[in-house]
Structures are given as structure tokens and as C-alpha cells.
Design an enzyme around this catalytic site. Structure first.
Site, PDB file in Angstrom:
ATOM      1  N   LYS A  83       0.861  -1.192   0.000  1.00 29.26           N
ATOM      2  CA  LYS A  83       0.000   0.000   0.000  1.00 29.26           C
ATOM      3  C   LYS A  83       0.890   1.233   0.000  1.00 29.26           C
ATOM      4  O   LYS A  83       1.759   1.384   0.870  1.00 29.26           O
ATOM      5  CB  LYS A  83      -0.855  -0.030   1.258  1.00 29.26           C
ATOM      6  CG  LYS A  83      -2.238   0.550   1.133  1.00 29.26           C
ATOM      7  CD  LYS A  83      -3.016   0.221   2.420  1.00 29.26           C
ATOM      8  CE  LYS A  83      -4.381   0.824   2.417  1.00 29.26           C
ATOM      9  NZ  LYS A  83      -5.032   0.662   3.726  1.00 29.26           N
TER      10      LYS A  83
HETATM   11  O1  G3P Z   1      -7.869   1.559   5.604  1.00 25.42           O
HETATM   12  C1  G3P Z   1      -8.154   2.856   5.288  1.00 25.42           C
HETATM   13  C2  G3P Z   1      -9.544   3.352   5.655  1.00 25.42           C
HETATM   14  O2  G3P Z   1     -10.489   2.358   5.519  1.00 25.42           O
HETATM   15  C3  G3P Z   1      -9.625   4.159   6.897  1.00 25.42           C
HETATM   16  O3  G3P Z   1     -10.925   4.360   7.374  1.00 25.42           O
HETATM   17  O4  G3P Z   1     -12.523   5.069   9.134  1.00 25.42           O
HETATM   18  O5  G3P Z   1     -10.089   5.644   9.369  1.00 25.42           O
HETATM   19  O6  G3P Z   1     -11.504   6.776   7.668  1.00 25.42           O
HETATM   20  P1  G3P Z   1     -11.264   5.532   8.431  1.00 25.42           P
END
Ligand code: G3P
Length: 218
Positions: A83
């Protein structure tokens, strides 16, 4: 649409893998940090549990650093997806890693233009963050619609991996648009199974069956 789980919690991953419905895993530095465990121990456990792609994020921000970290991450298992962030260096690294046969997930995508660049850089996955758009009163799902149109216009192979998913409606909307993958936190995935009318209907069927005095076995 494929289901990935967005966590580094191995217990949650094992639990979901047992359903047979899990197609992959995404992690990020915040999720790994939350486990309190060694990054490579976590990755090894996840890769042994899940056959599909397991996203592991580089933390270097320069091209050389990303390439060196990616080499180390790729040694963990064949199903590691490296990633990289959607920056100039990240996309340069994406292009070279892809040409070298790596699976690359380009993360922190917040615009259709960024998604177009990631596809041109040969990304296997683009990760647009939906919930973080919604958090600032912008329509996150519109971004998925726009990327779907652009990728279909040019037959890009890059898969749209909907990230930053906060609730079941995000999952349904992503599927309606035709996103390739949705990465979902375990708590949201659990909610997808539930409906009160299913519980109510099942209770009624079992009560009626009890009254009939019959048994399927014995
Ligand atoms: O893995 C990246 C993403 O899904 C992060 O989510 O909830 O931290 O915005 P969030």
C-alpha cells in the site's frame, strides 16, 4: 463485489475468514498500531489466515524509501499487496513495483483526478476514502460513481476498493455503483448479516414447528 476486512485484529480476521465470505484484508499504520503487536508478526498471521490480498502500507514518504520498504513487505508472503500513498513519490513507486510484479494498493485517494493517475500508474487497487469525505459534509459515494465512469471509459484494470466505510448503507451503495471491492470494519461487516425481520420470522417458524411436535432428525 469482493469483501475485504479493514482491520489488523487477527481474532476478528479469523472469525470472518471462517464464514468463507472474506476475500482479503486491508491494514494501515493506525490499525496496526492499535493492536500493540509487532507489524511483521501481525502480517504473517493475517497472510496465513487469508488467501486473498493483504494490504500492508509503507511508512516512508520518499520513492527510494518506499521501494526498500516494499521489498521487505513483499518477503512476508505472496499475497501481500503493497500500500502506497497517493503522492508523486507514491505513484512513481506504484509504477515500478507493478512492473516488478507486485500487487499495489494506492491509498488516501480523495479525487477522481487522483484515481485516474493511479490507474495510469498501473495500480492493482485504488482506495478512495468515503467516510472521511462524509465527515466534512461532502458526498463520498459520488467519488466512487465518478471513478467507476472514468475507469469504464478507458477499460482500466485497476479495481475500485471502497475504503473508510462507516455503515452498511455505504456497502450497499458501493455495490449498486459496481465497485470491485469494499473494505469494511468488522463491526460494520457483522451488521450486514442482521435484520430484525429475519430474527422475528425464524422465531415464528421455530415456535410453529415446536407446536407440530415433529423433528427432522430422530
Ligand atoms: O484503511 C483505510 C480506511 O479504511 C480508513 O478508514 O474510518 O479511518 O476513515 P477511516
Amino acid at each position: 463485489m469482493k469483501f475485504f476486512v479493514d482491520t489488523a485484529d487477527i481474532d476478528a480476521i479469523r472469525d470472518l475468514a471462517a464464514t468463507g465470505l472474506l476475500d482479503g484484508v486491508t491494514t494501515n499504520p493506525s490499525l496496526v498500531s492499535k493492536t500493540g503487536r509487532d507489524f511483521f508478526d501481525v502480517l504473517k498471521d493475517i497472510c496465513e489466515t487469508v488467501d486473498g490480498p493483504v494490504s500492508a502500507e509503507v511508512t516512508a514518504t520518499d520513492y527510494d524509501g518506499m521501494i526498500t520498504e516494499a521489498e521487505r513487505l513483499r518477503k512476508v508472503a505472496d499475497n501481500i499487496a503493497v500500500k502506497v500513498p497517493l503522492t508523486r513519490d507514491g505513484l512513481k513507486a506504484c509504477k515500478d513495483l507493478t512492473e516488478d510484479g507486485a500487487t499495489v494498493n494506492v491509498t488516501l485517494c480523495f479525487s477522481p483526478a487522483q484515481a485516474l493517475l493511479a490507474a495510469k500508474a498501473g495500480a492493482s487497487f485504488i482506495s478512495p476514502f468515503i467516510g472521511r469525505h462524509d465527515d466534512i459534509a461532502q458526498d463520498g459515494m459520488k467519488l466512487i460513481e465518478d471513478i467507476r465512469v472514468i475507469y469504464d471509459n478507458y477499460d482500466f484494470d485497476t479495481e475500485i476498493l471502497v475504503a473508510s466505510v462507516r455503515h452498511p448503507l455505504h456497502v450497499v451503495q458501493a455495490a449498486m455503483i459496481g465497485a470491485d471491492v469494499c473494505t469494511v470494519p468488522p463491526a460494520v461487516l457483522a451488521k450486514l448479516f442482521d435484520h430484525p425481520l429475519t430474527d422475528k420470522g425464524l422465531a415464528a417458524f421455530l415456535a410453529d414447528w415446536e407446536k407440530s411436535g415433529q423433528k427432522i432428525l430422530g
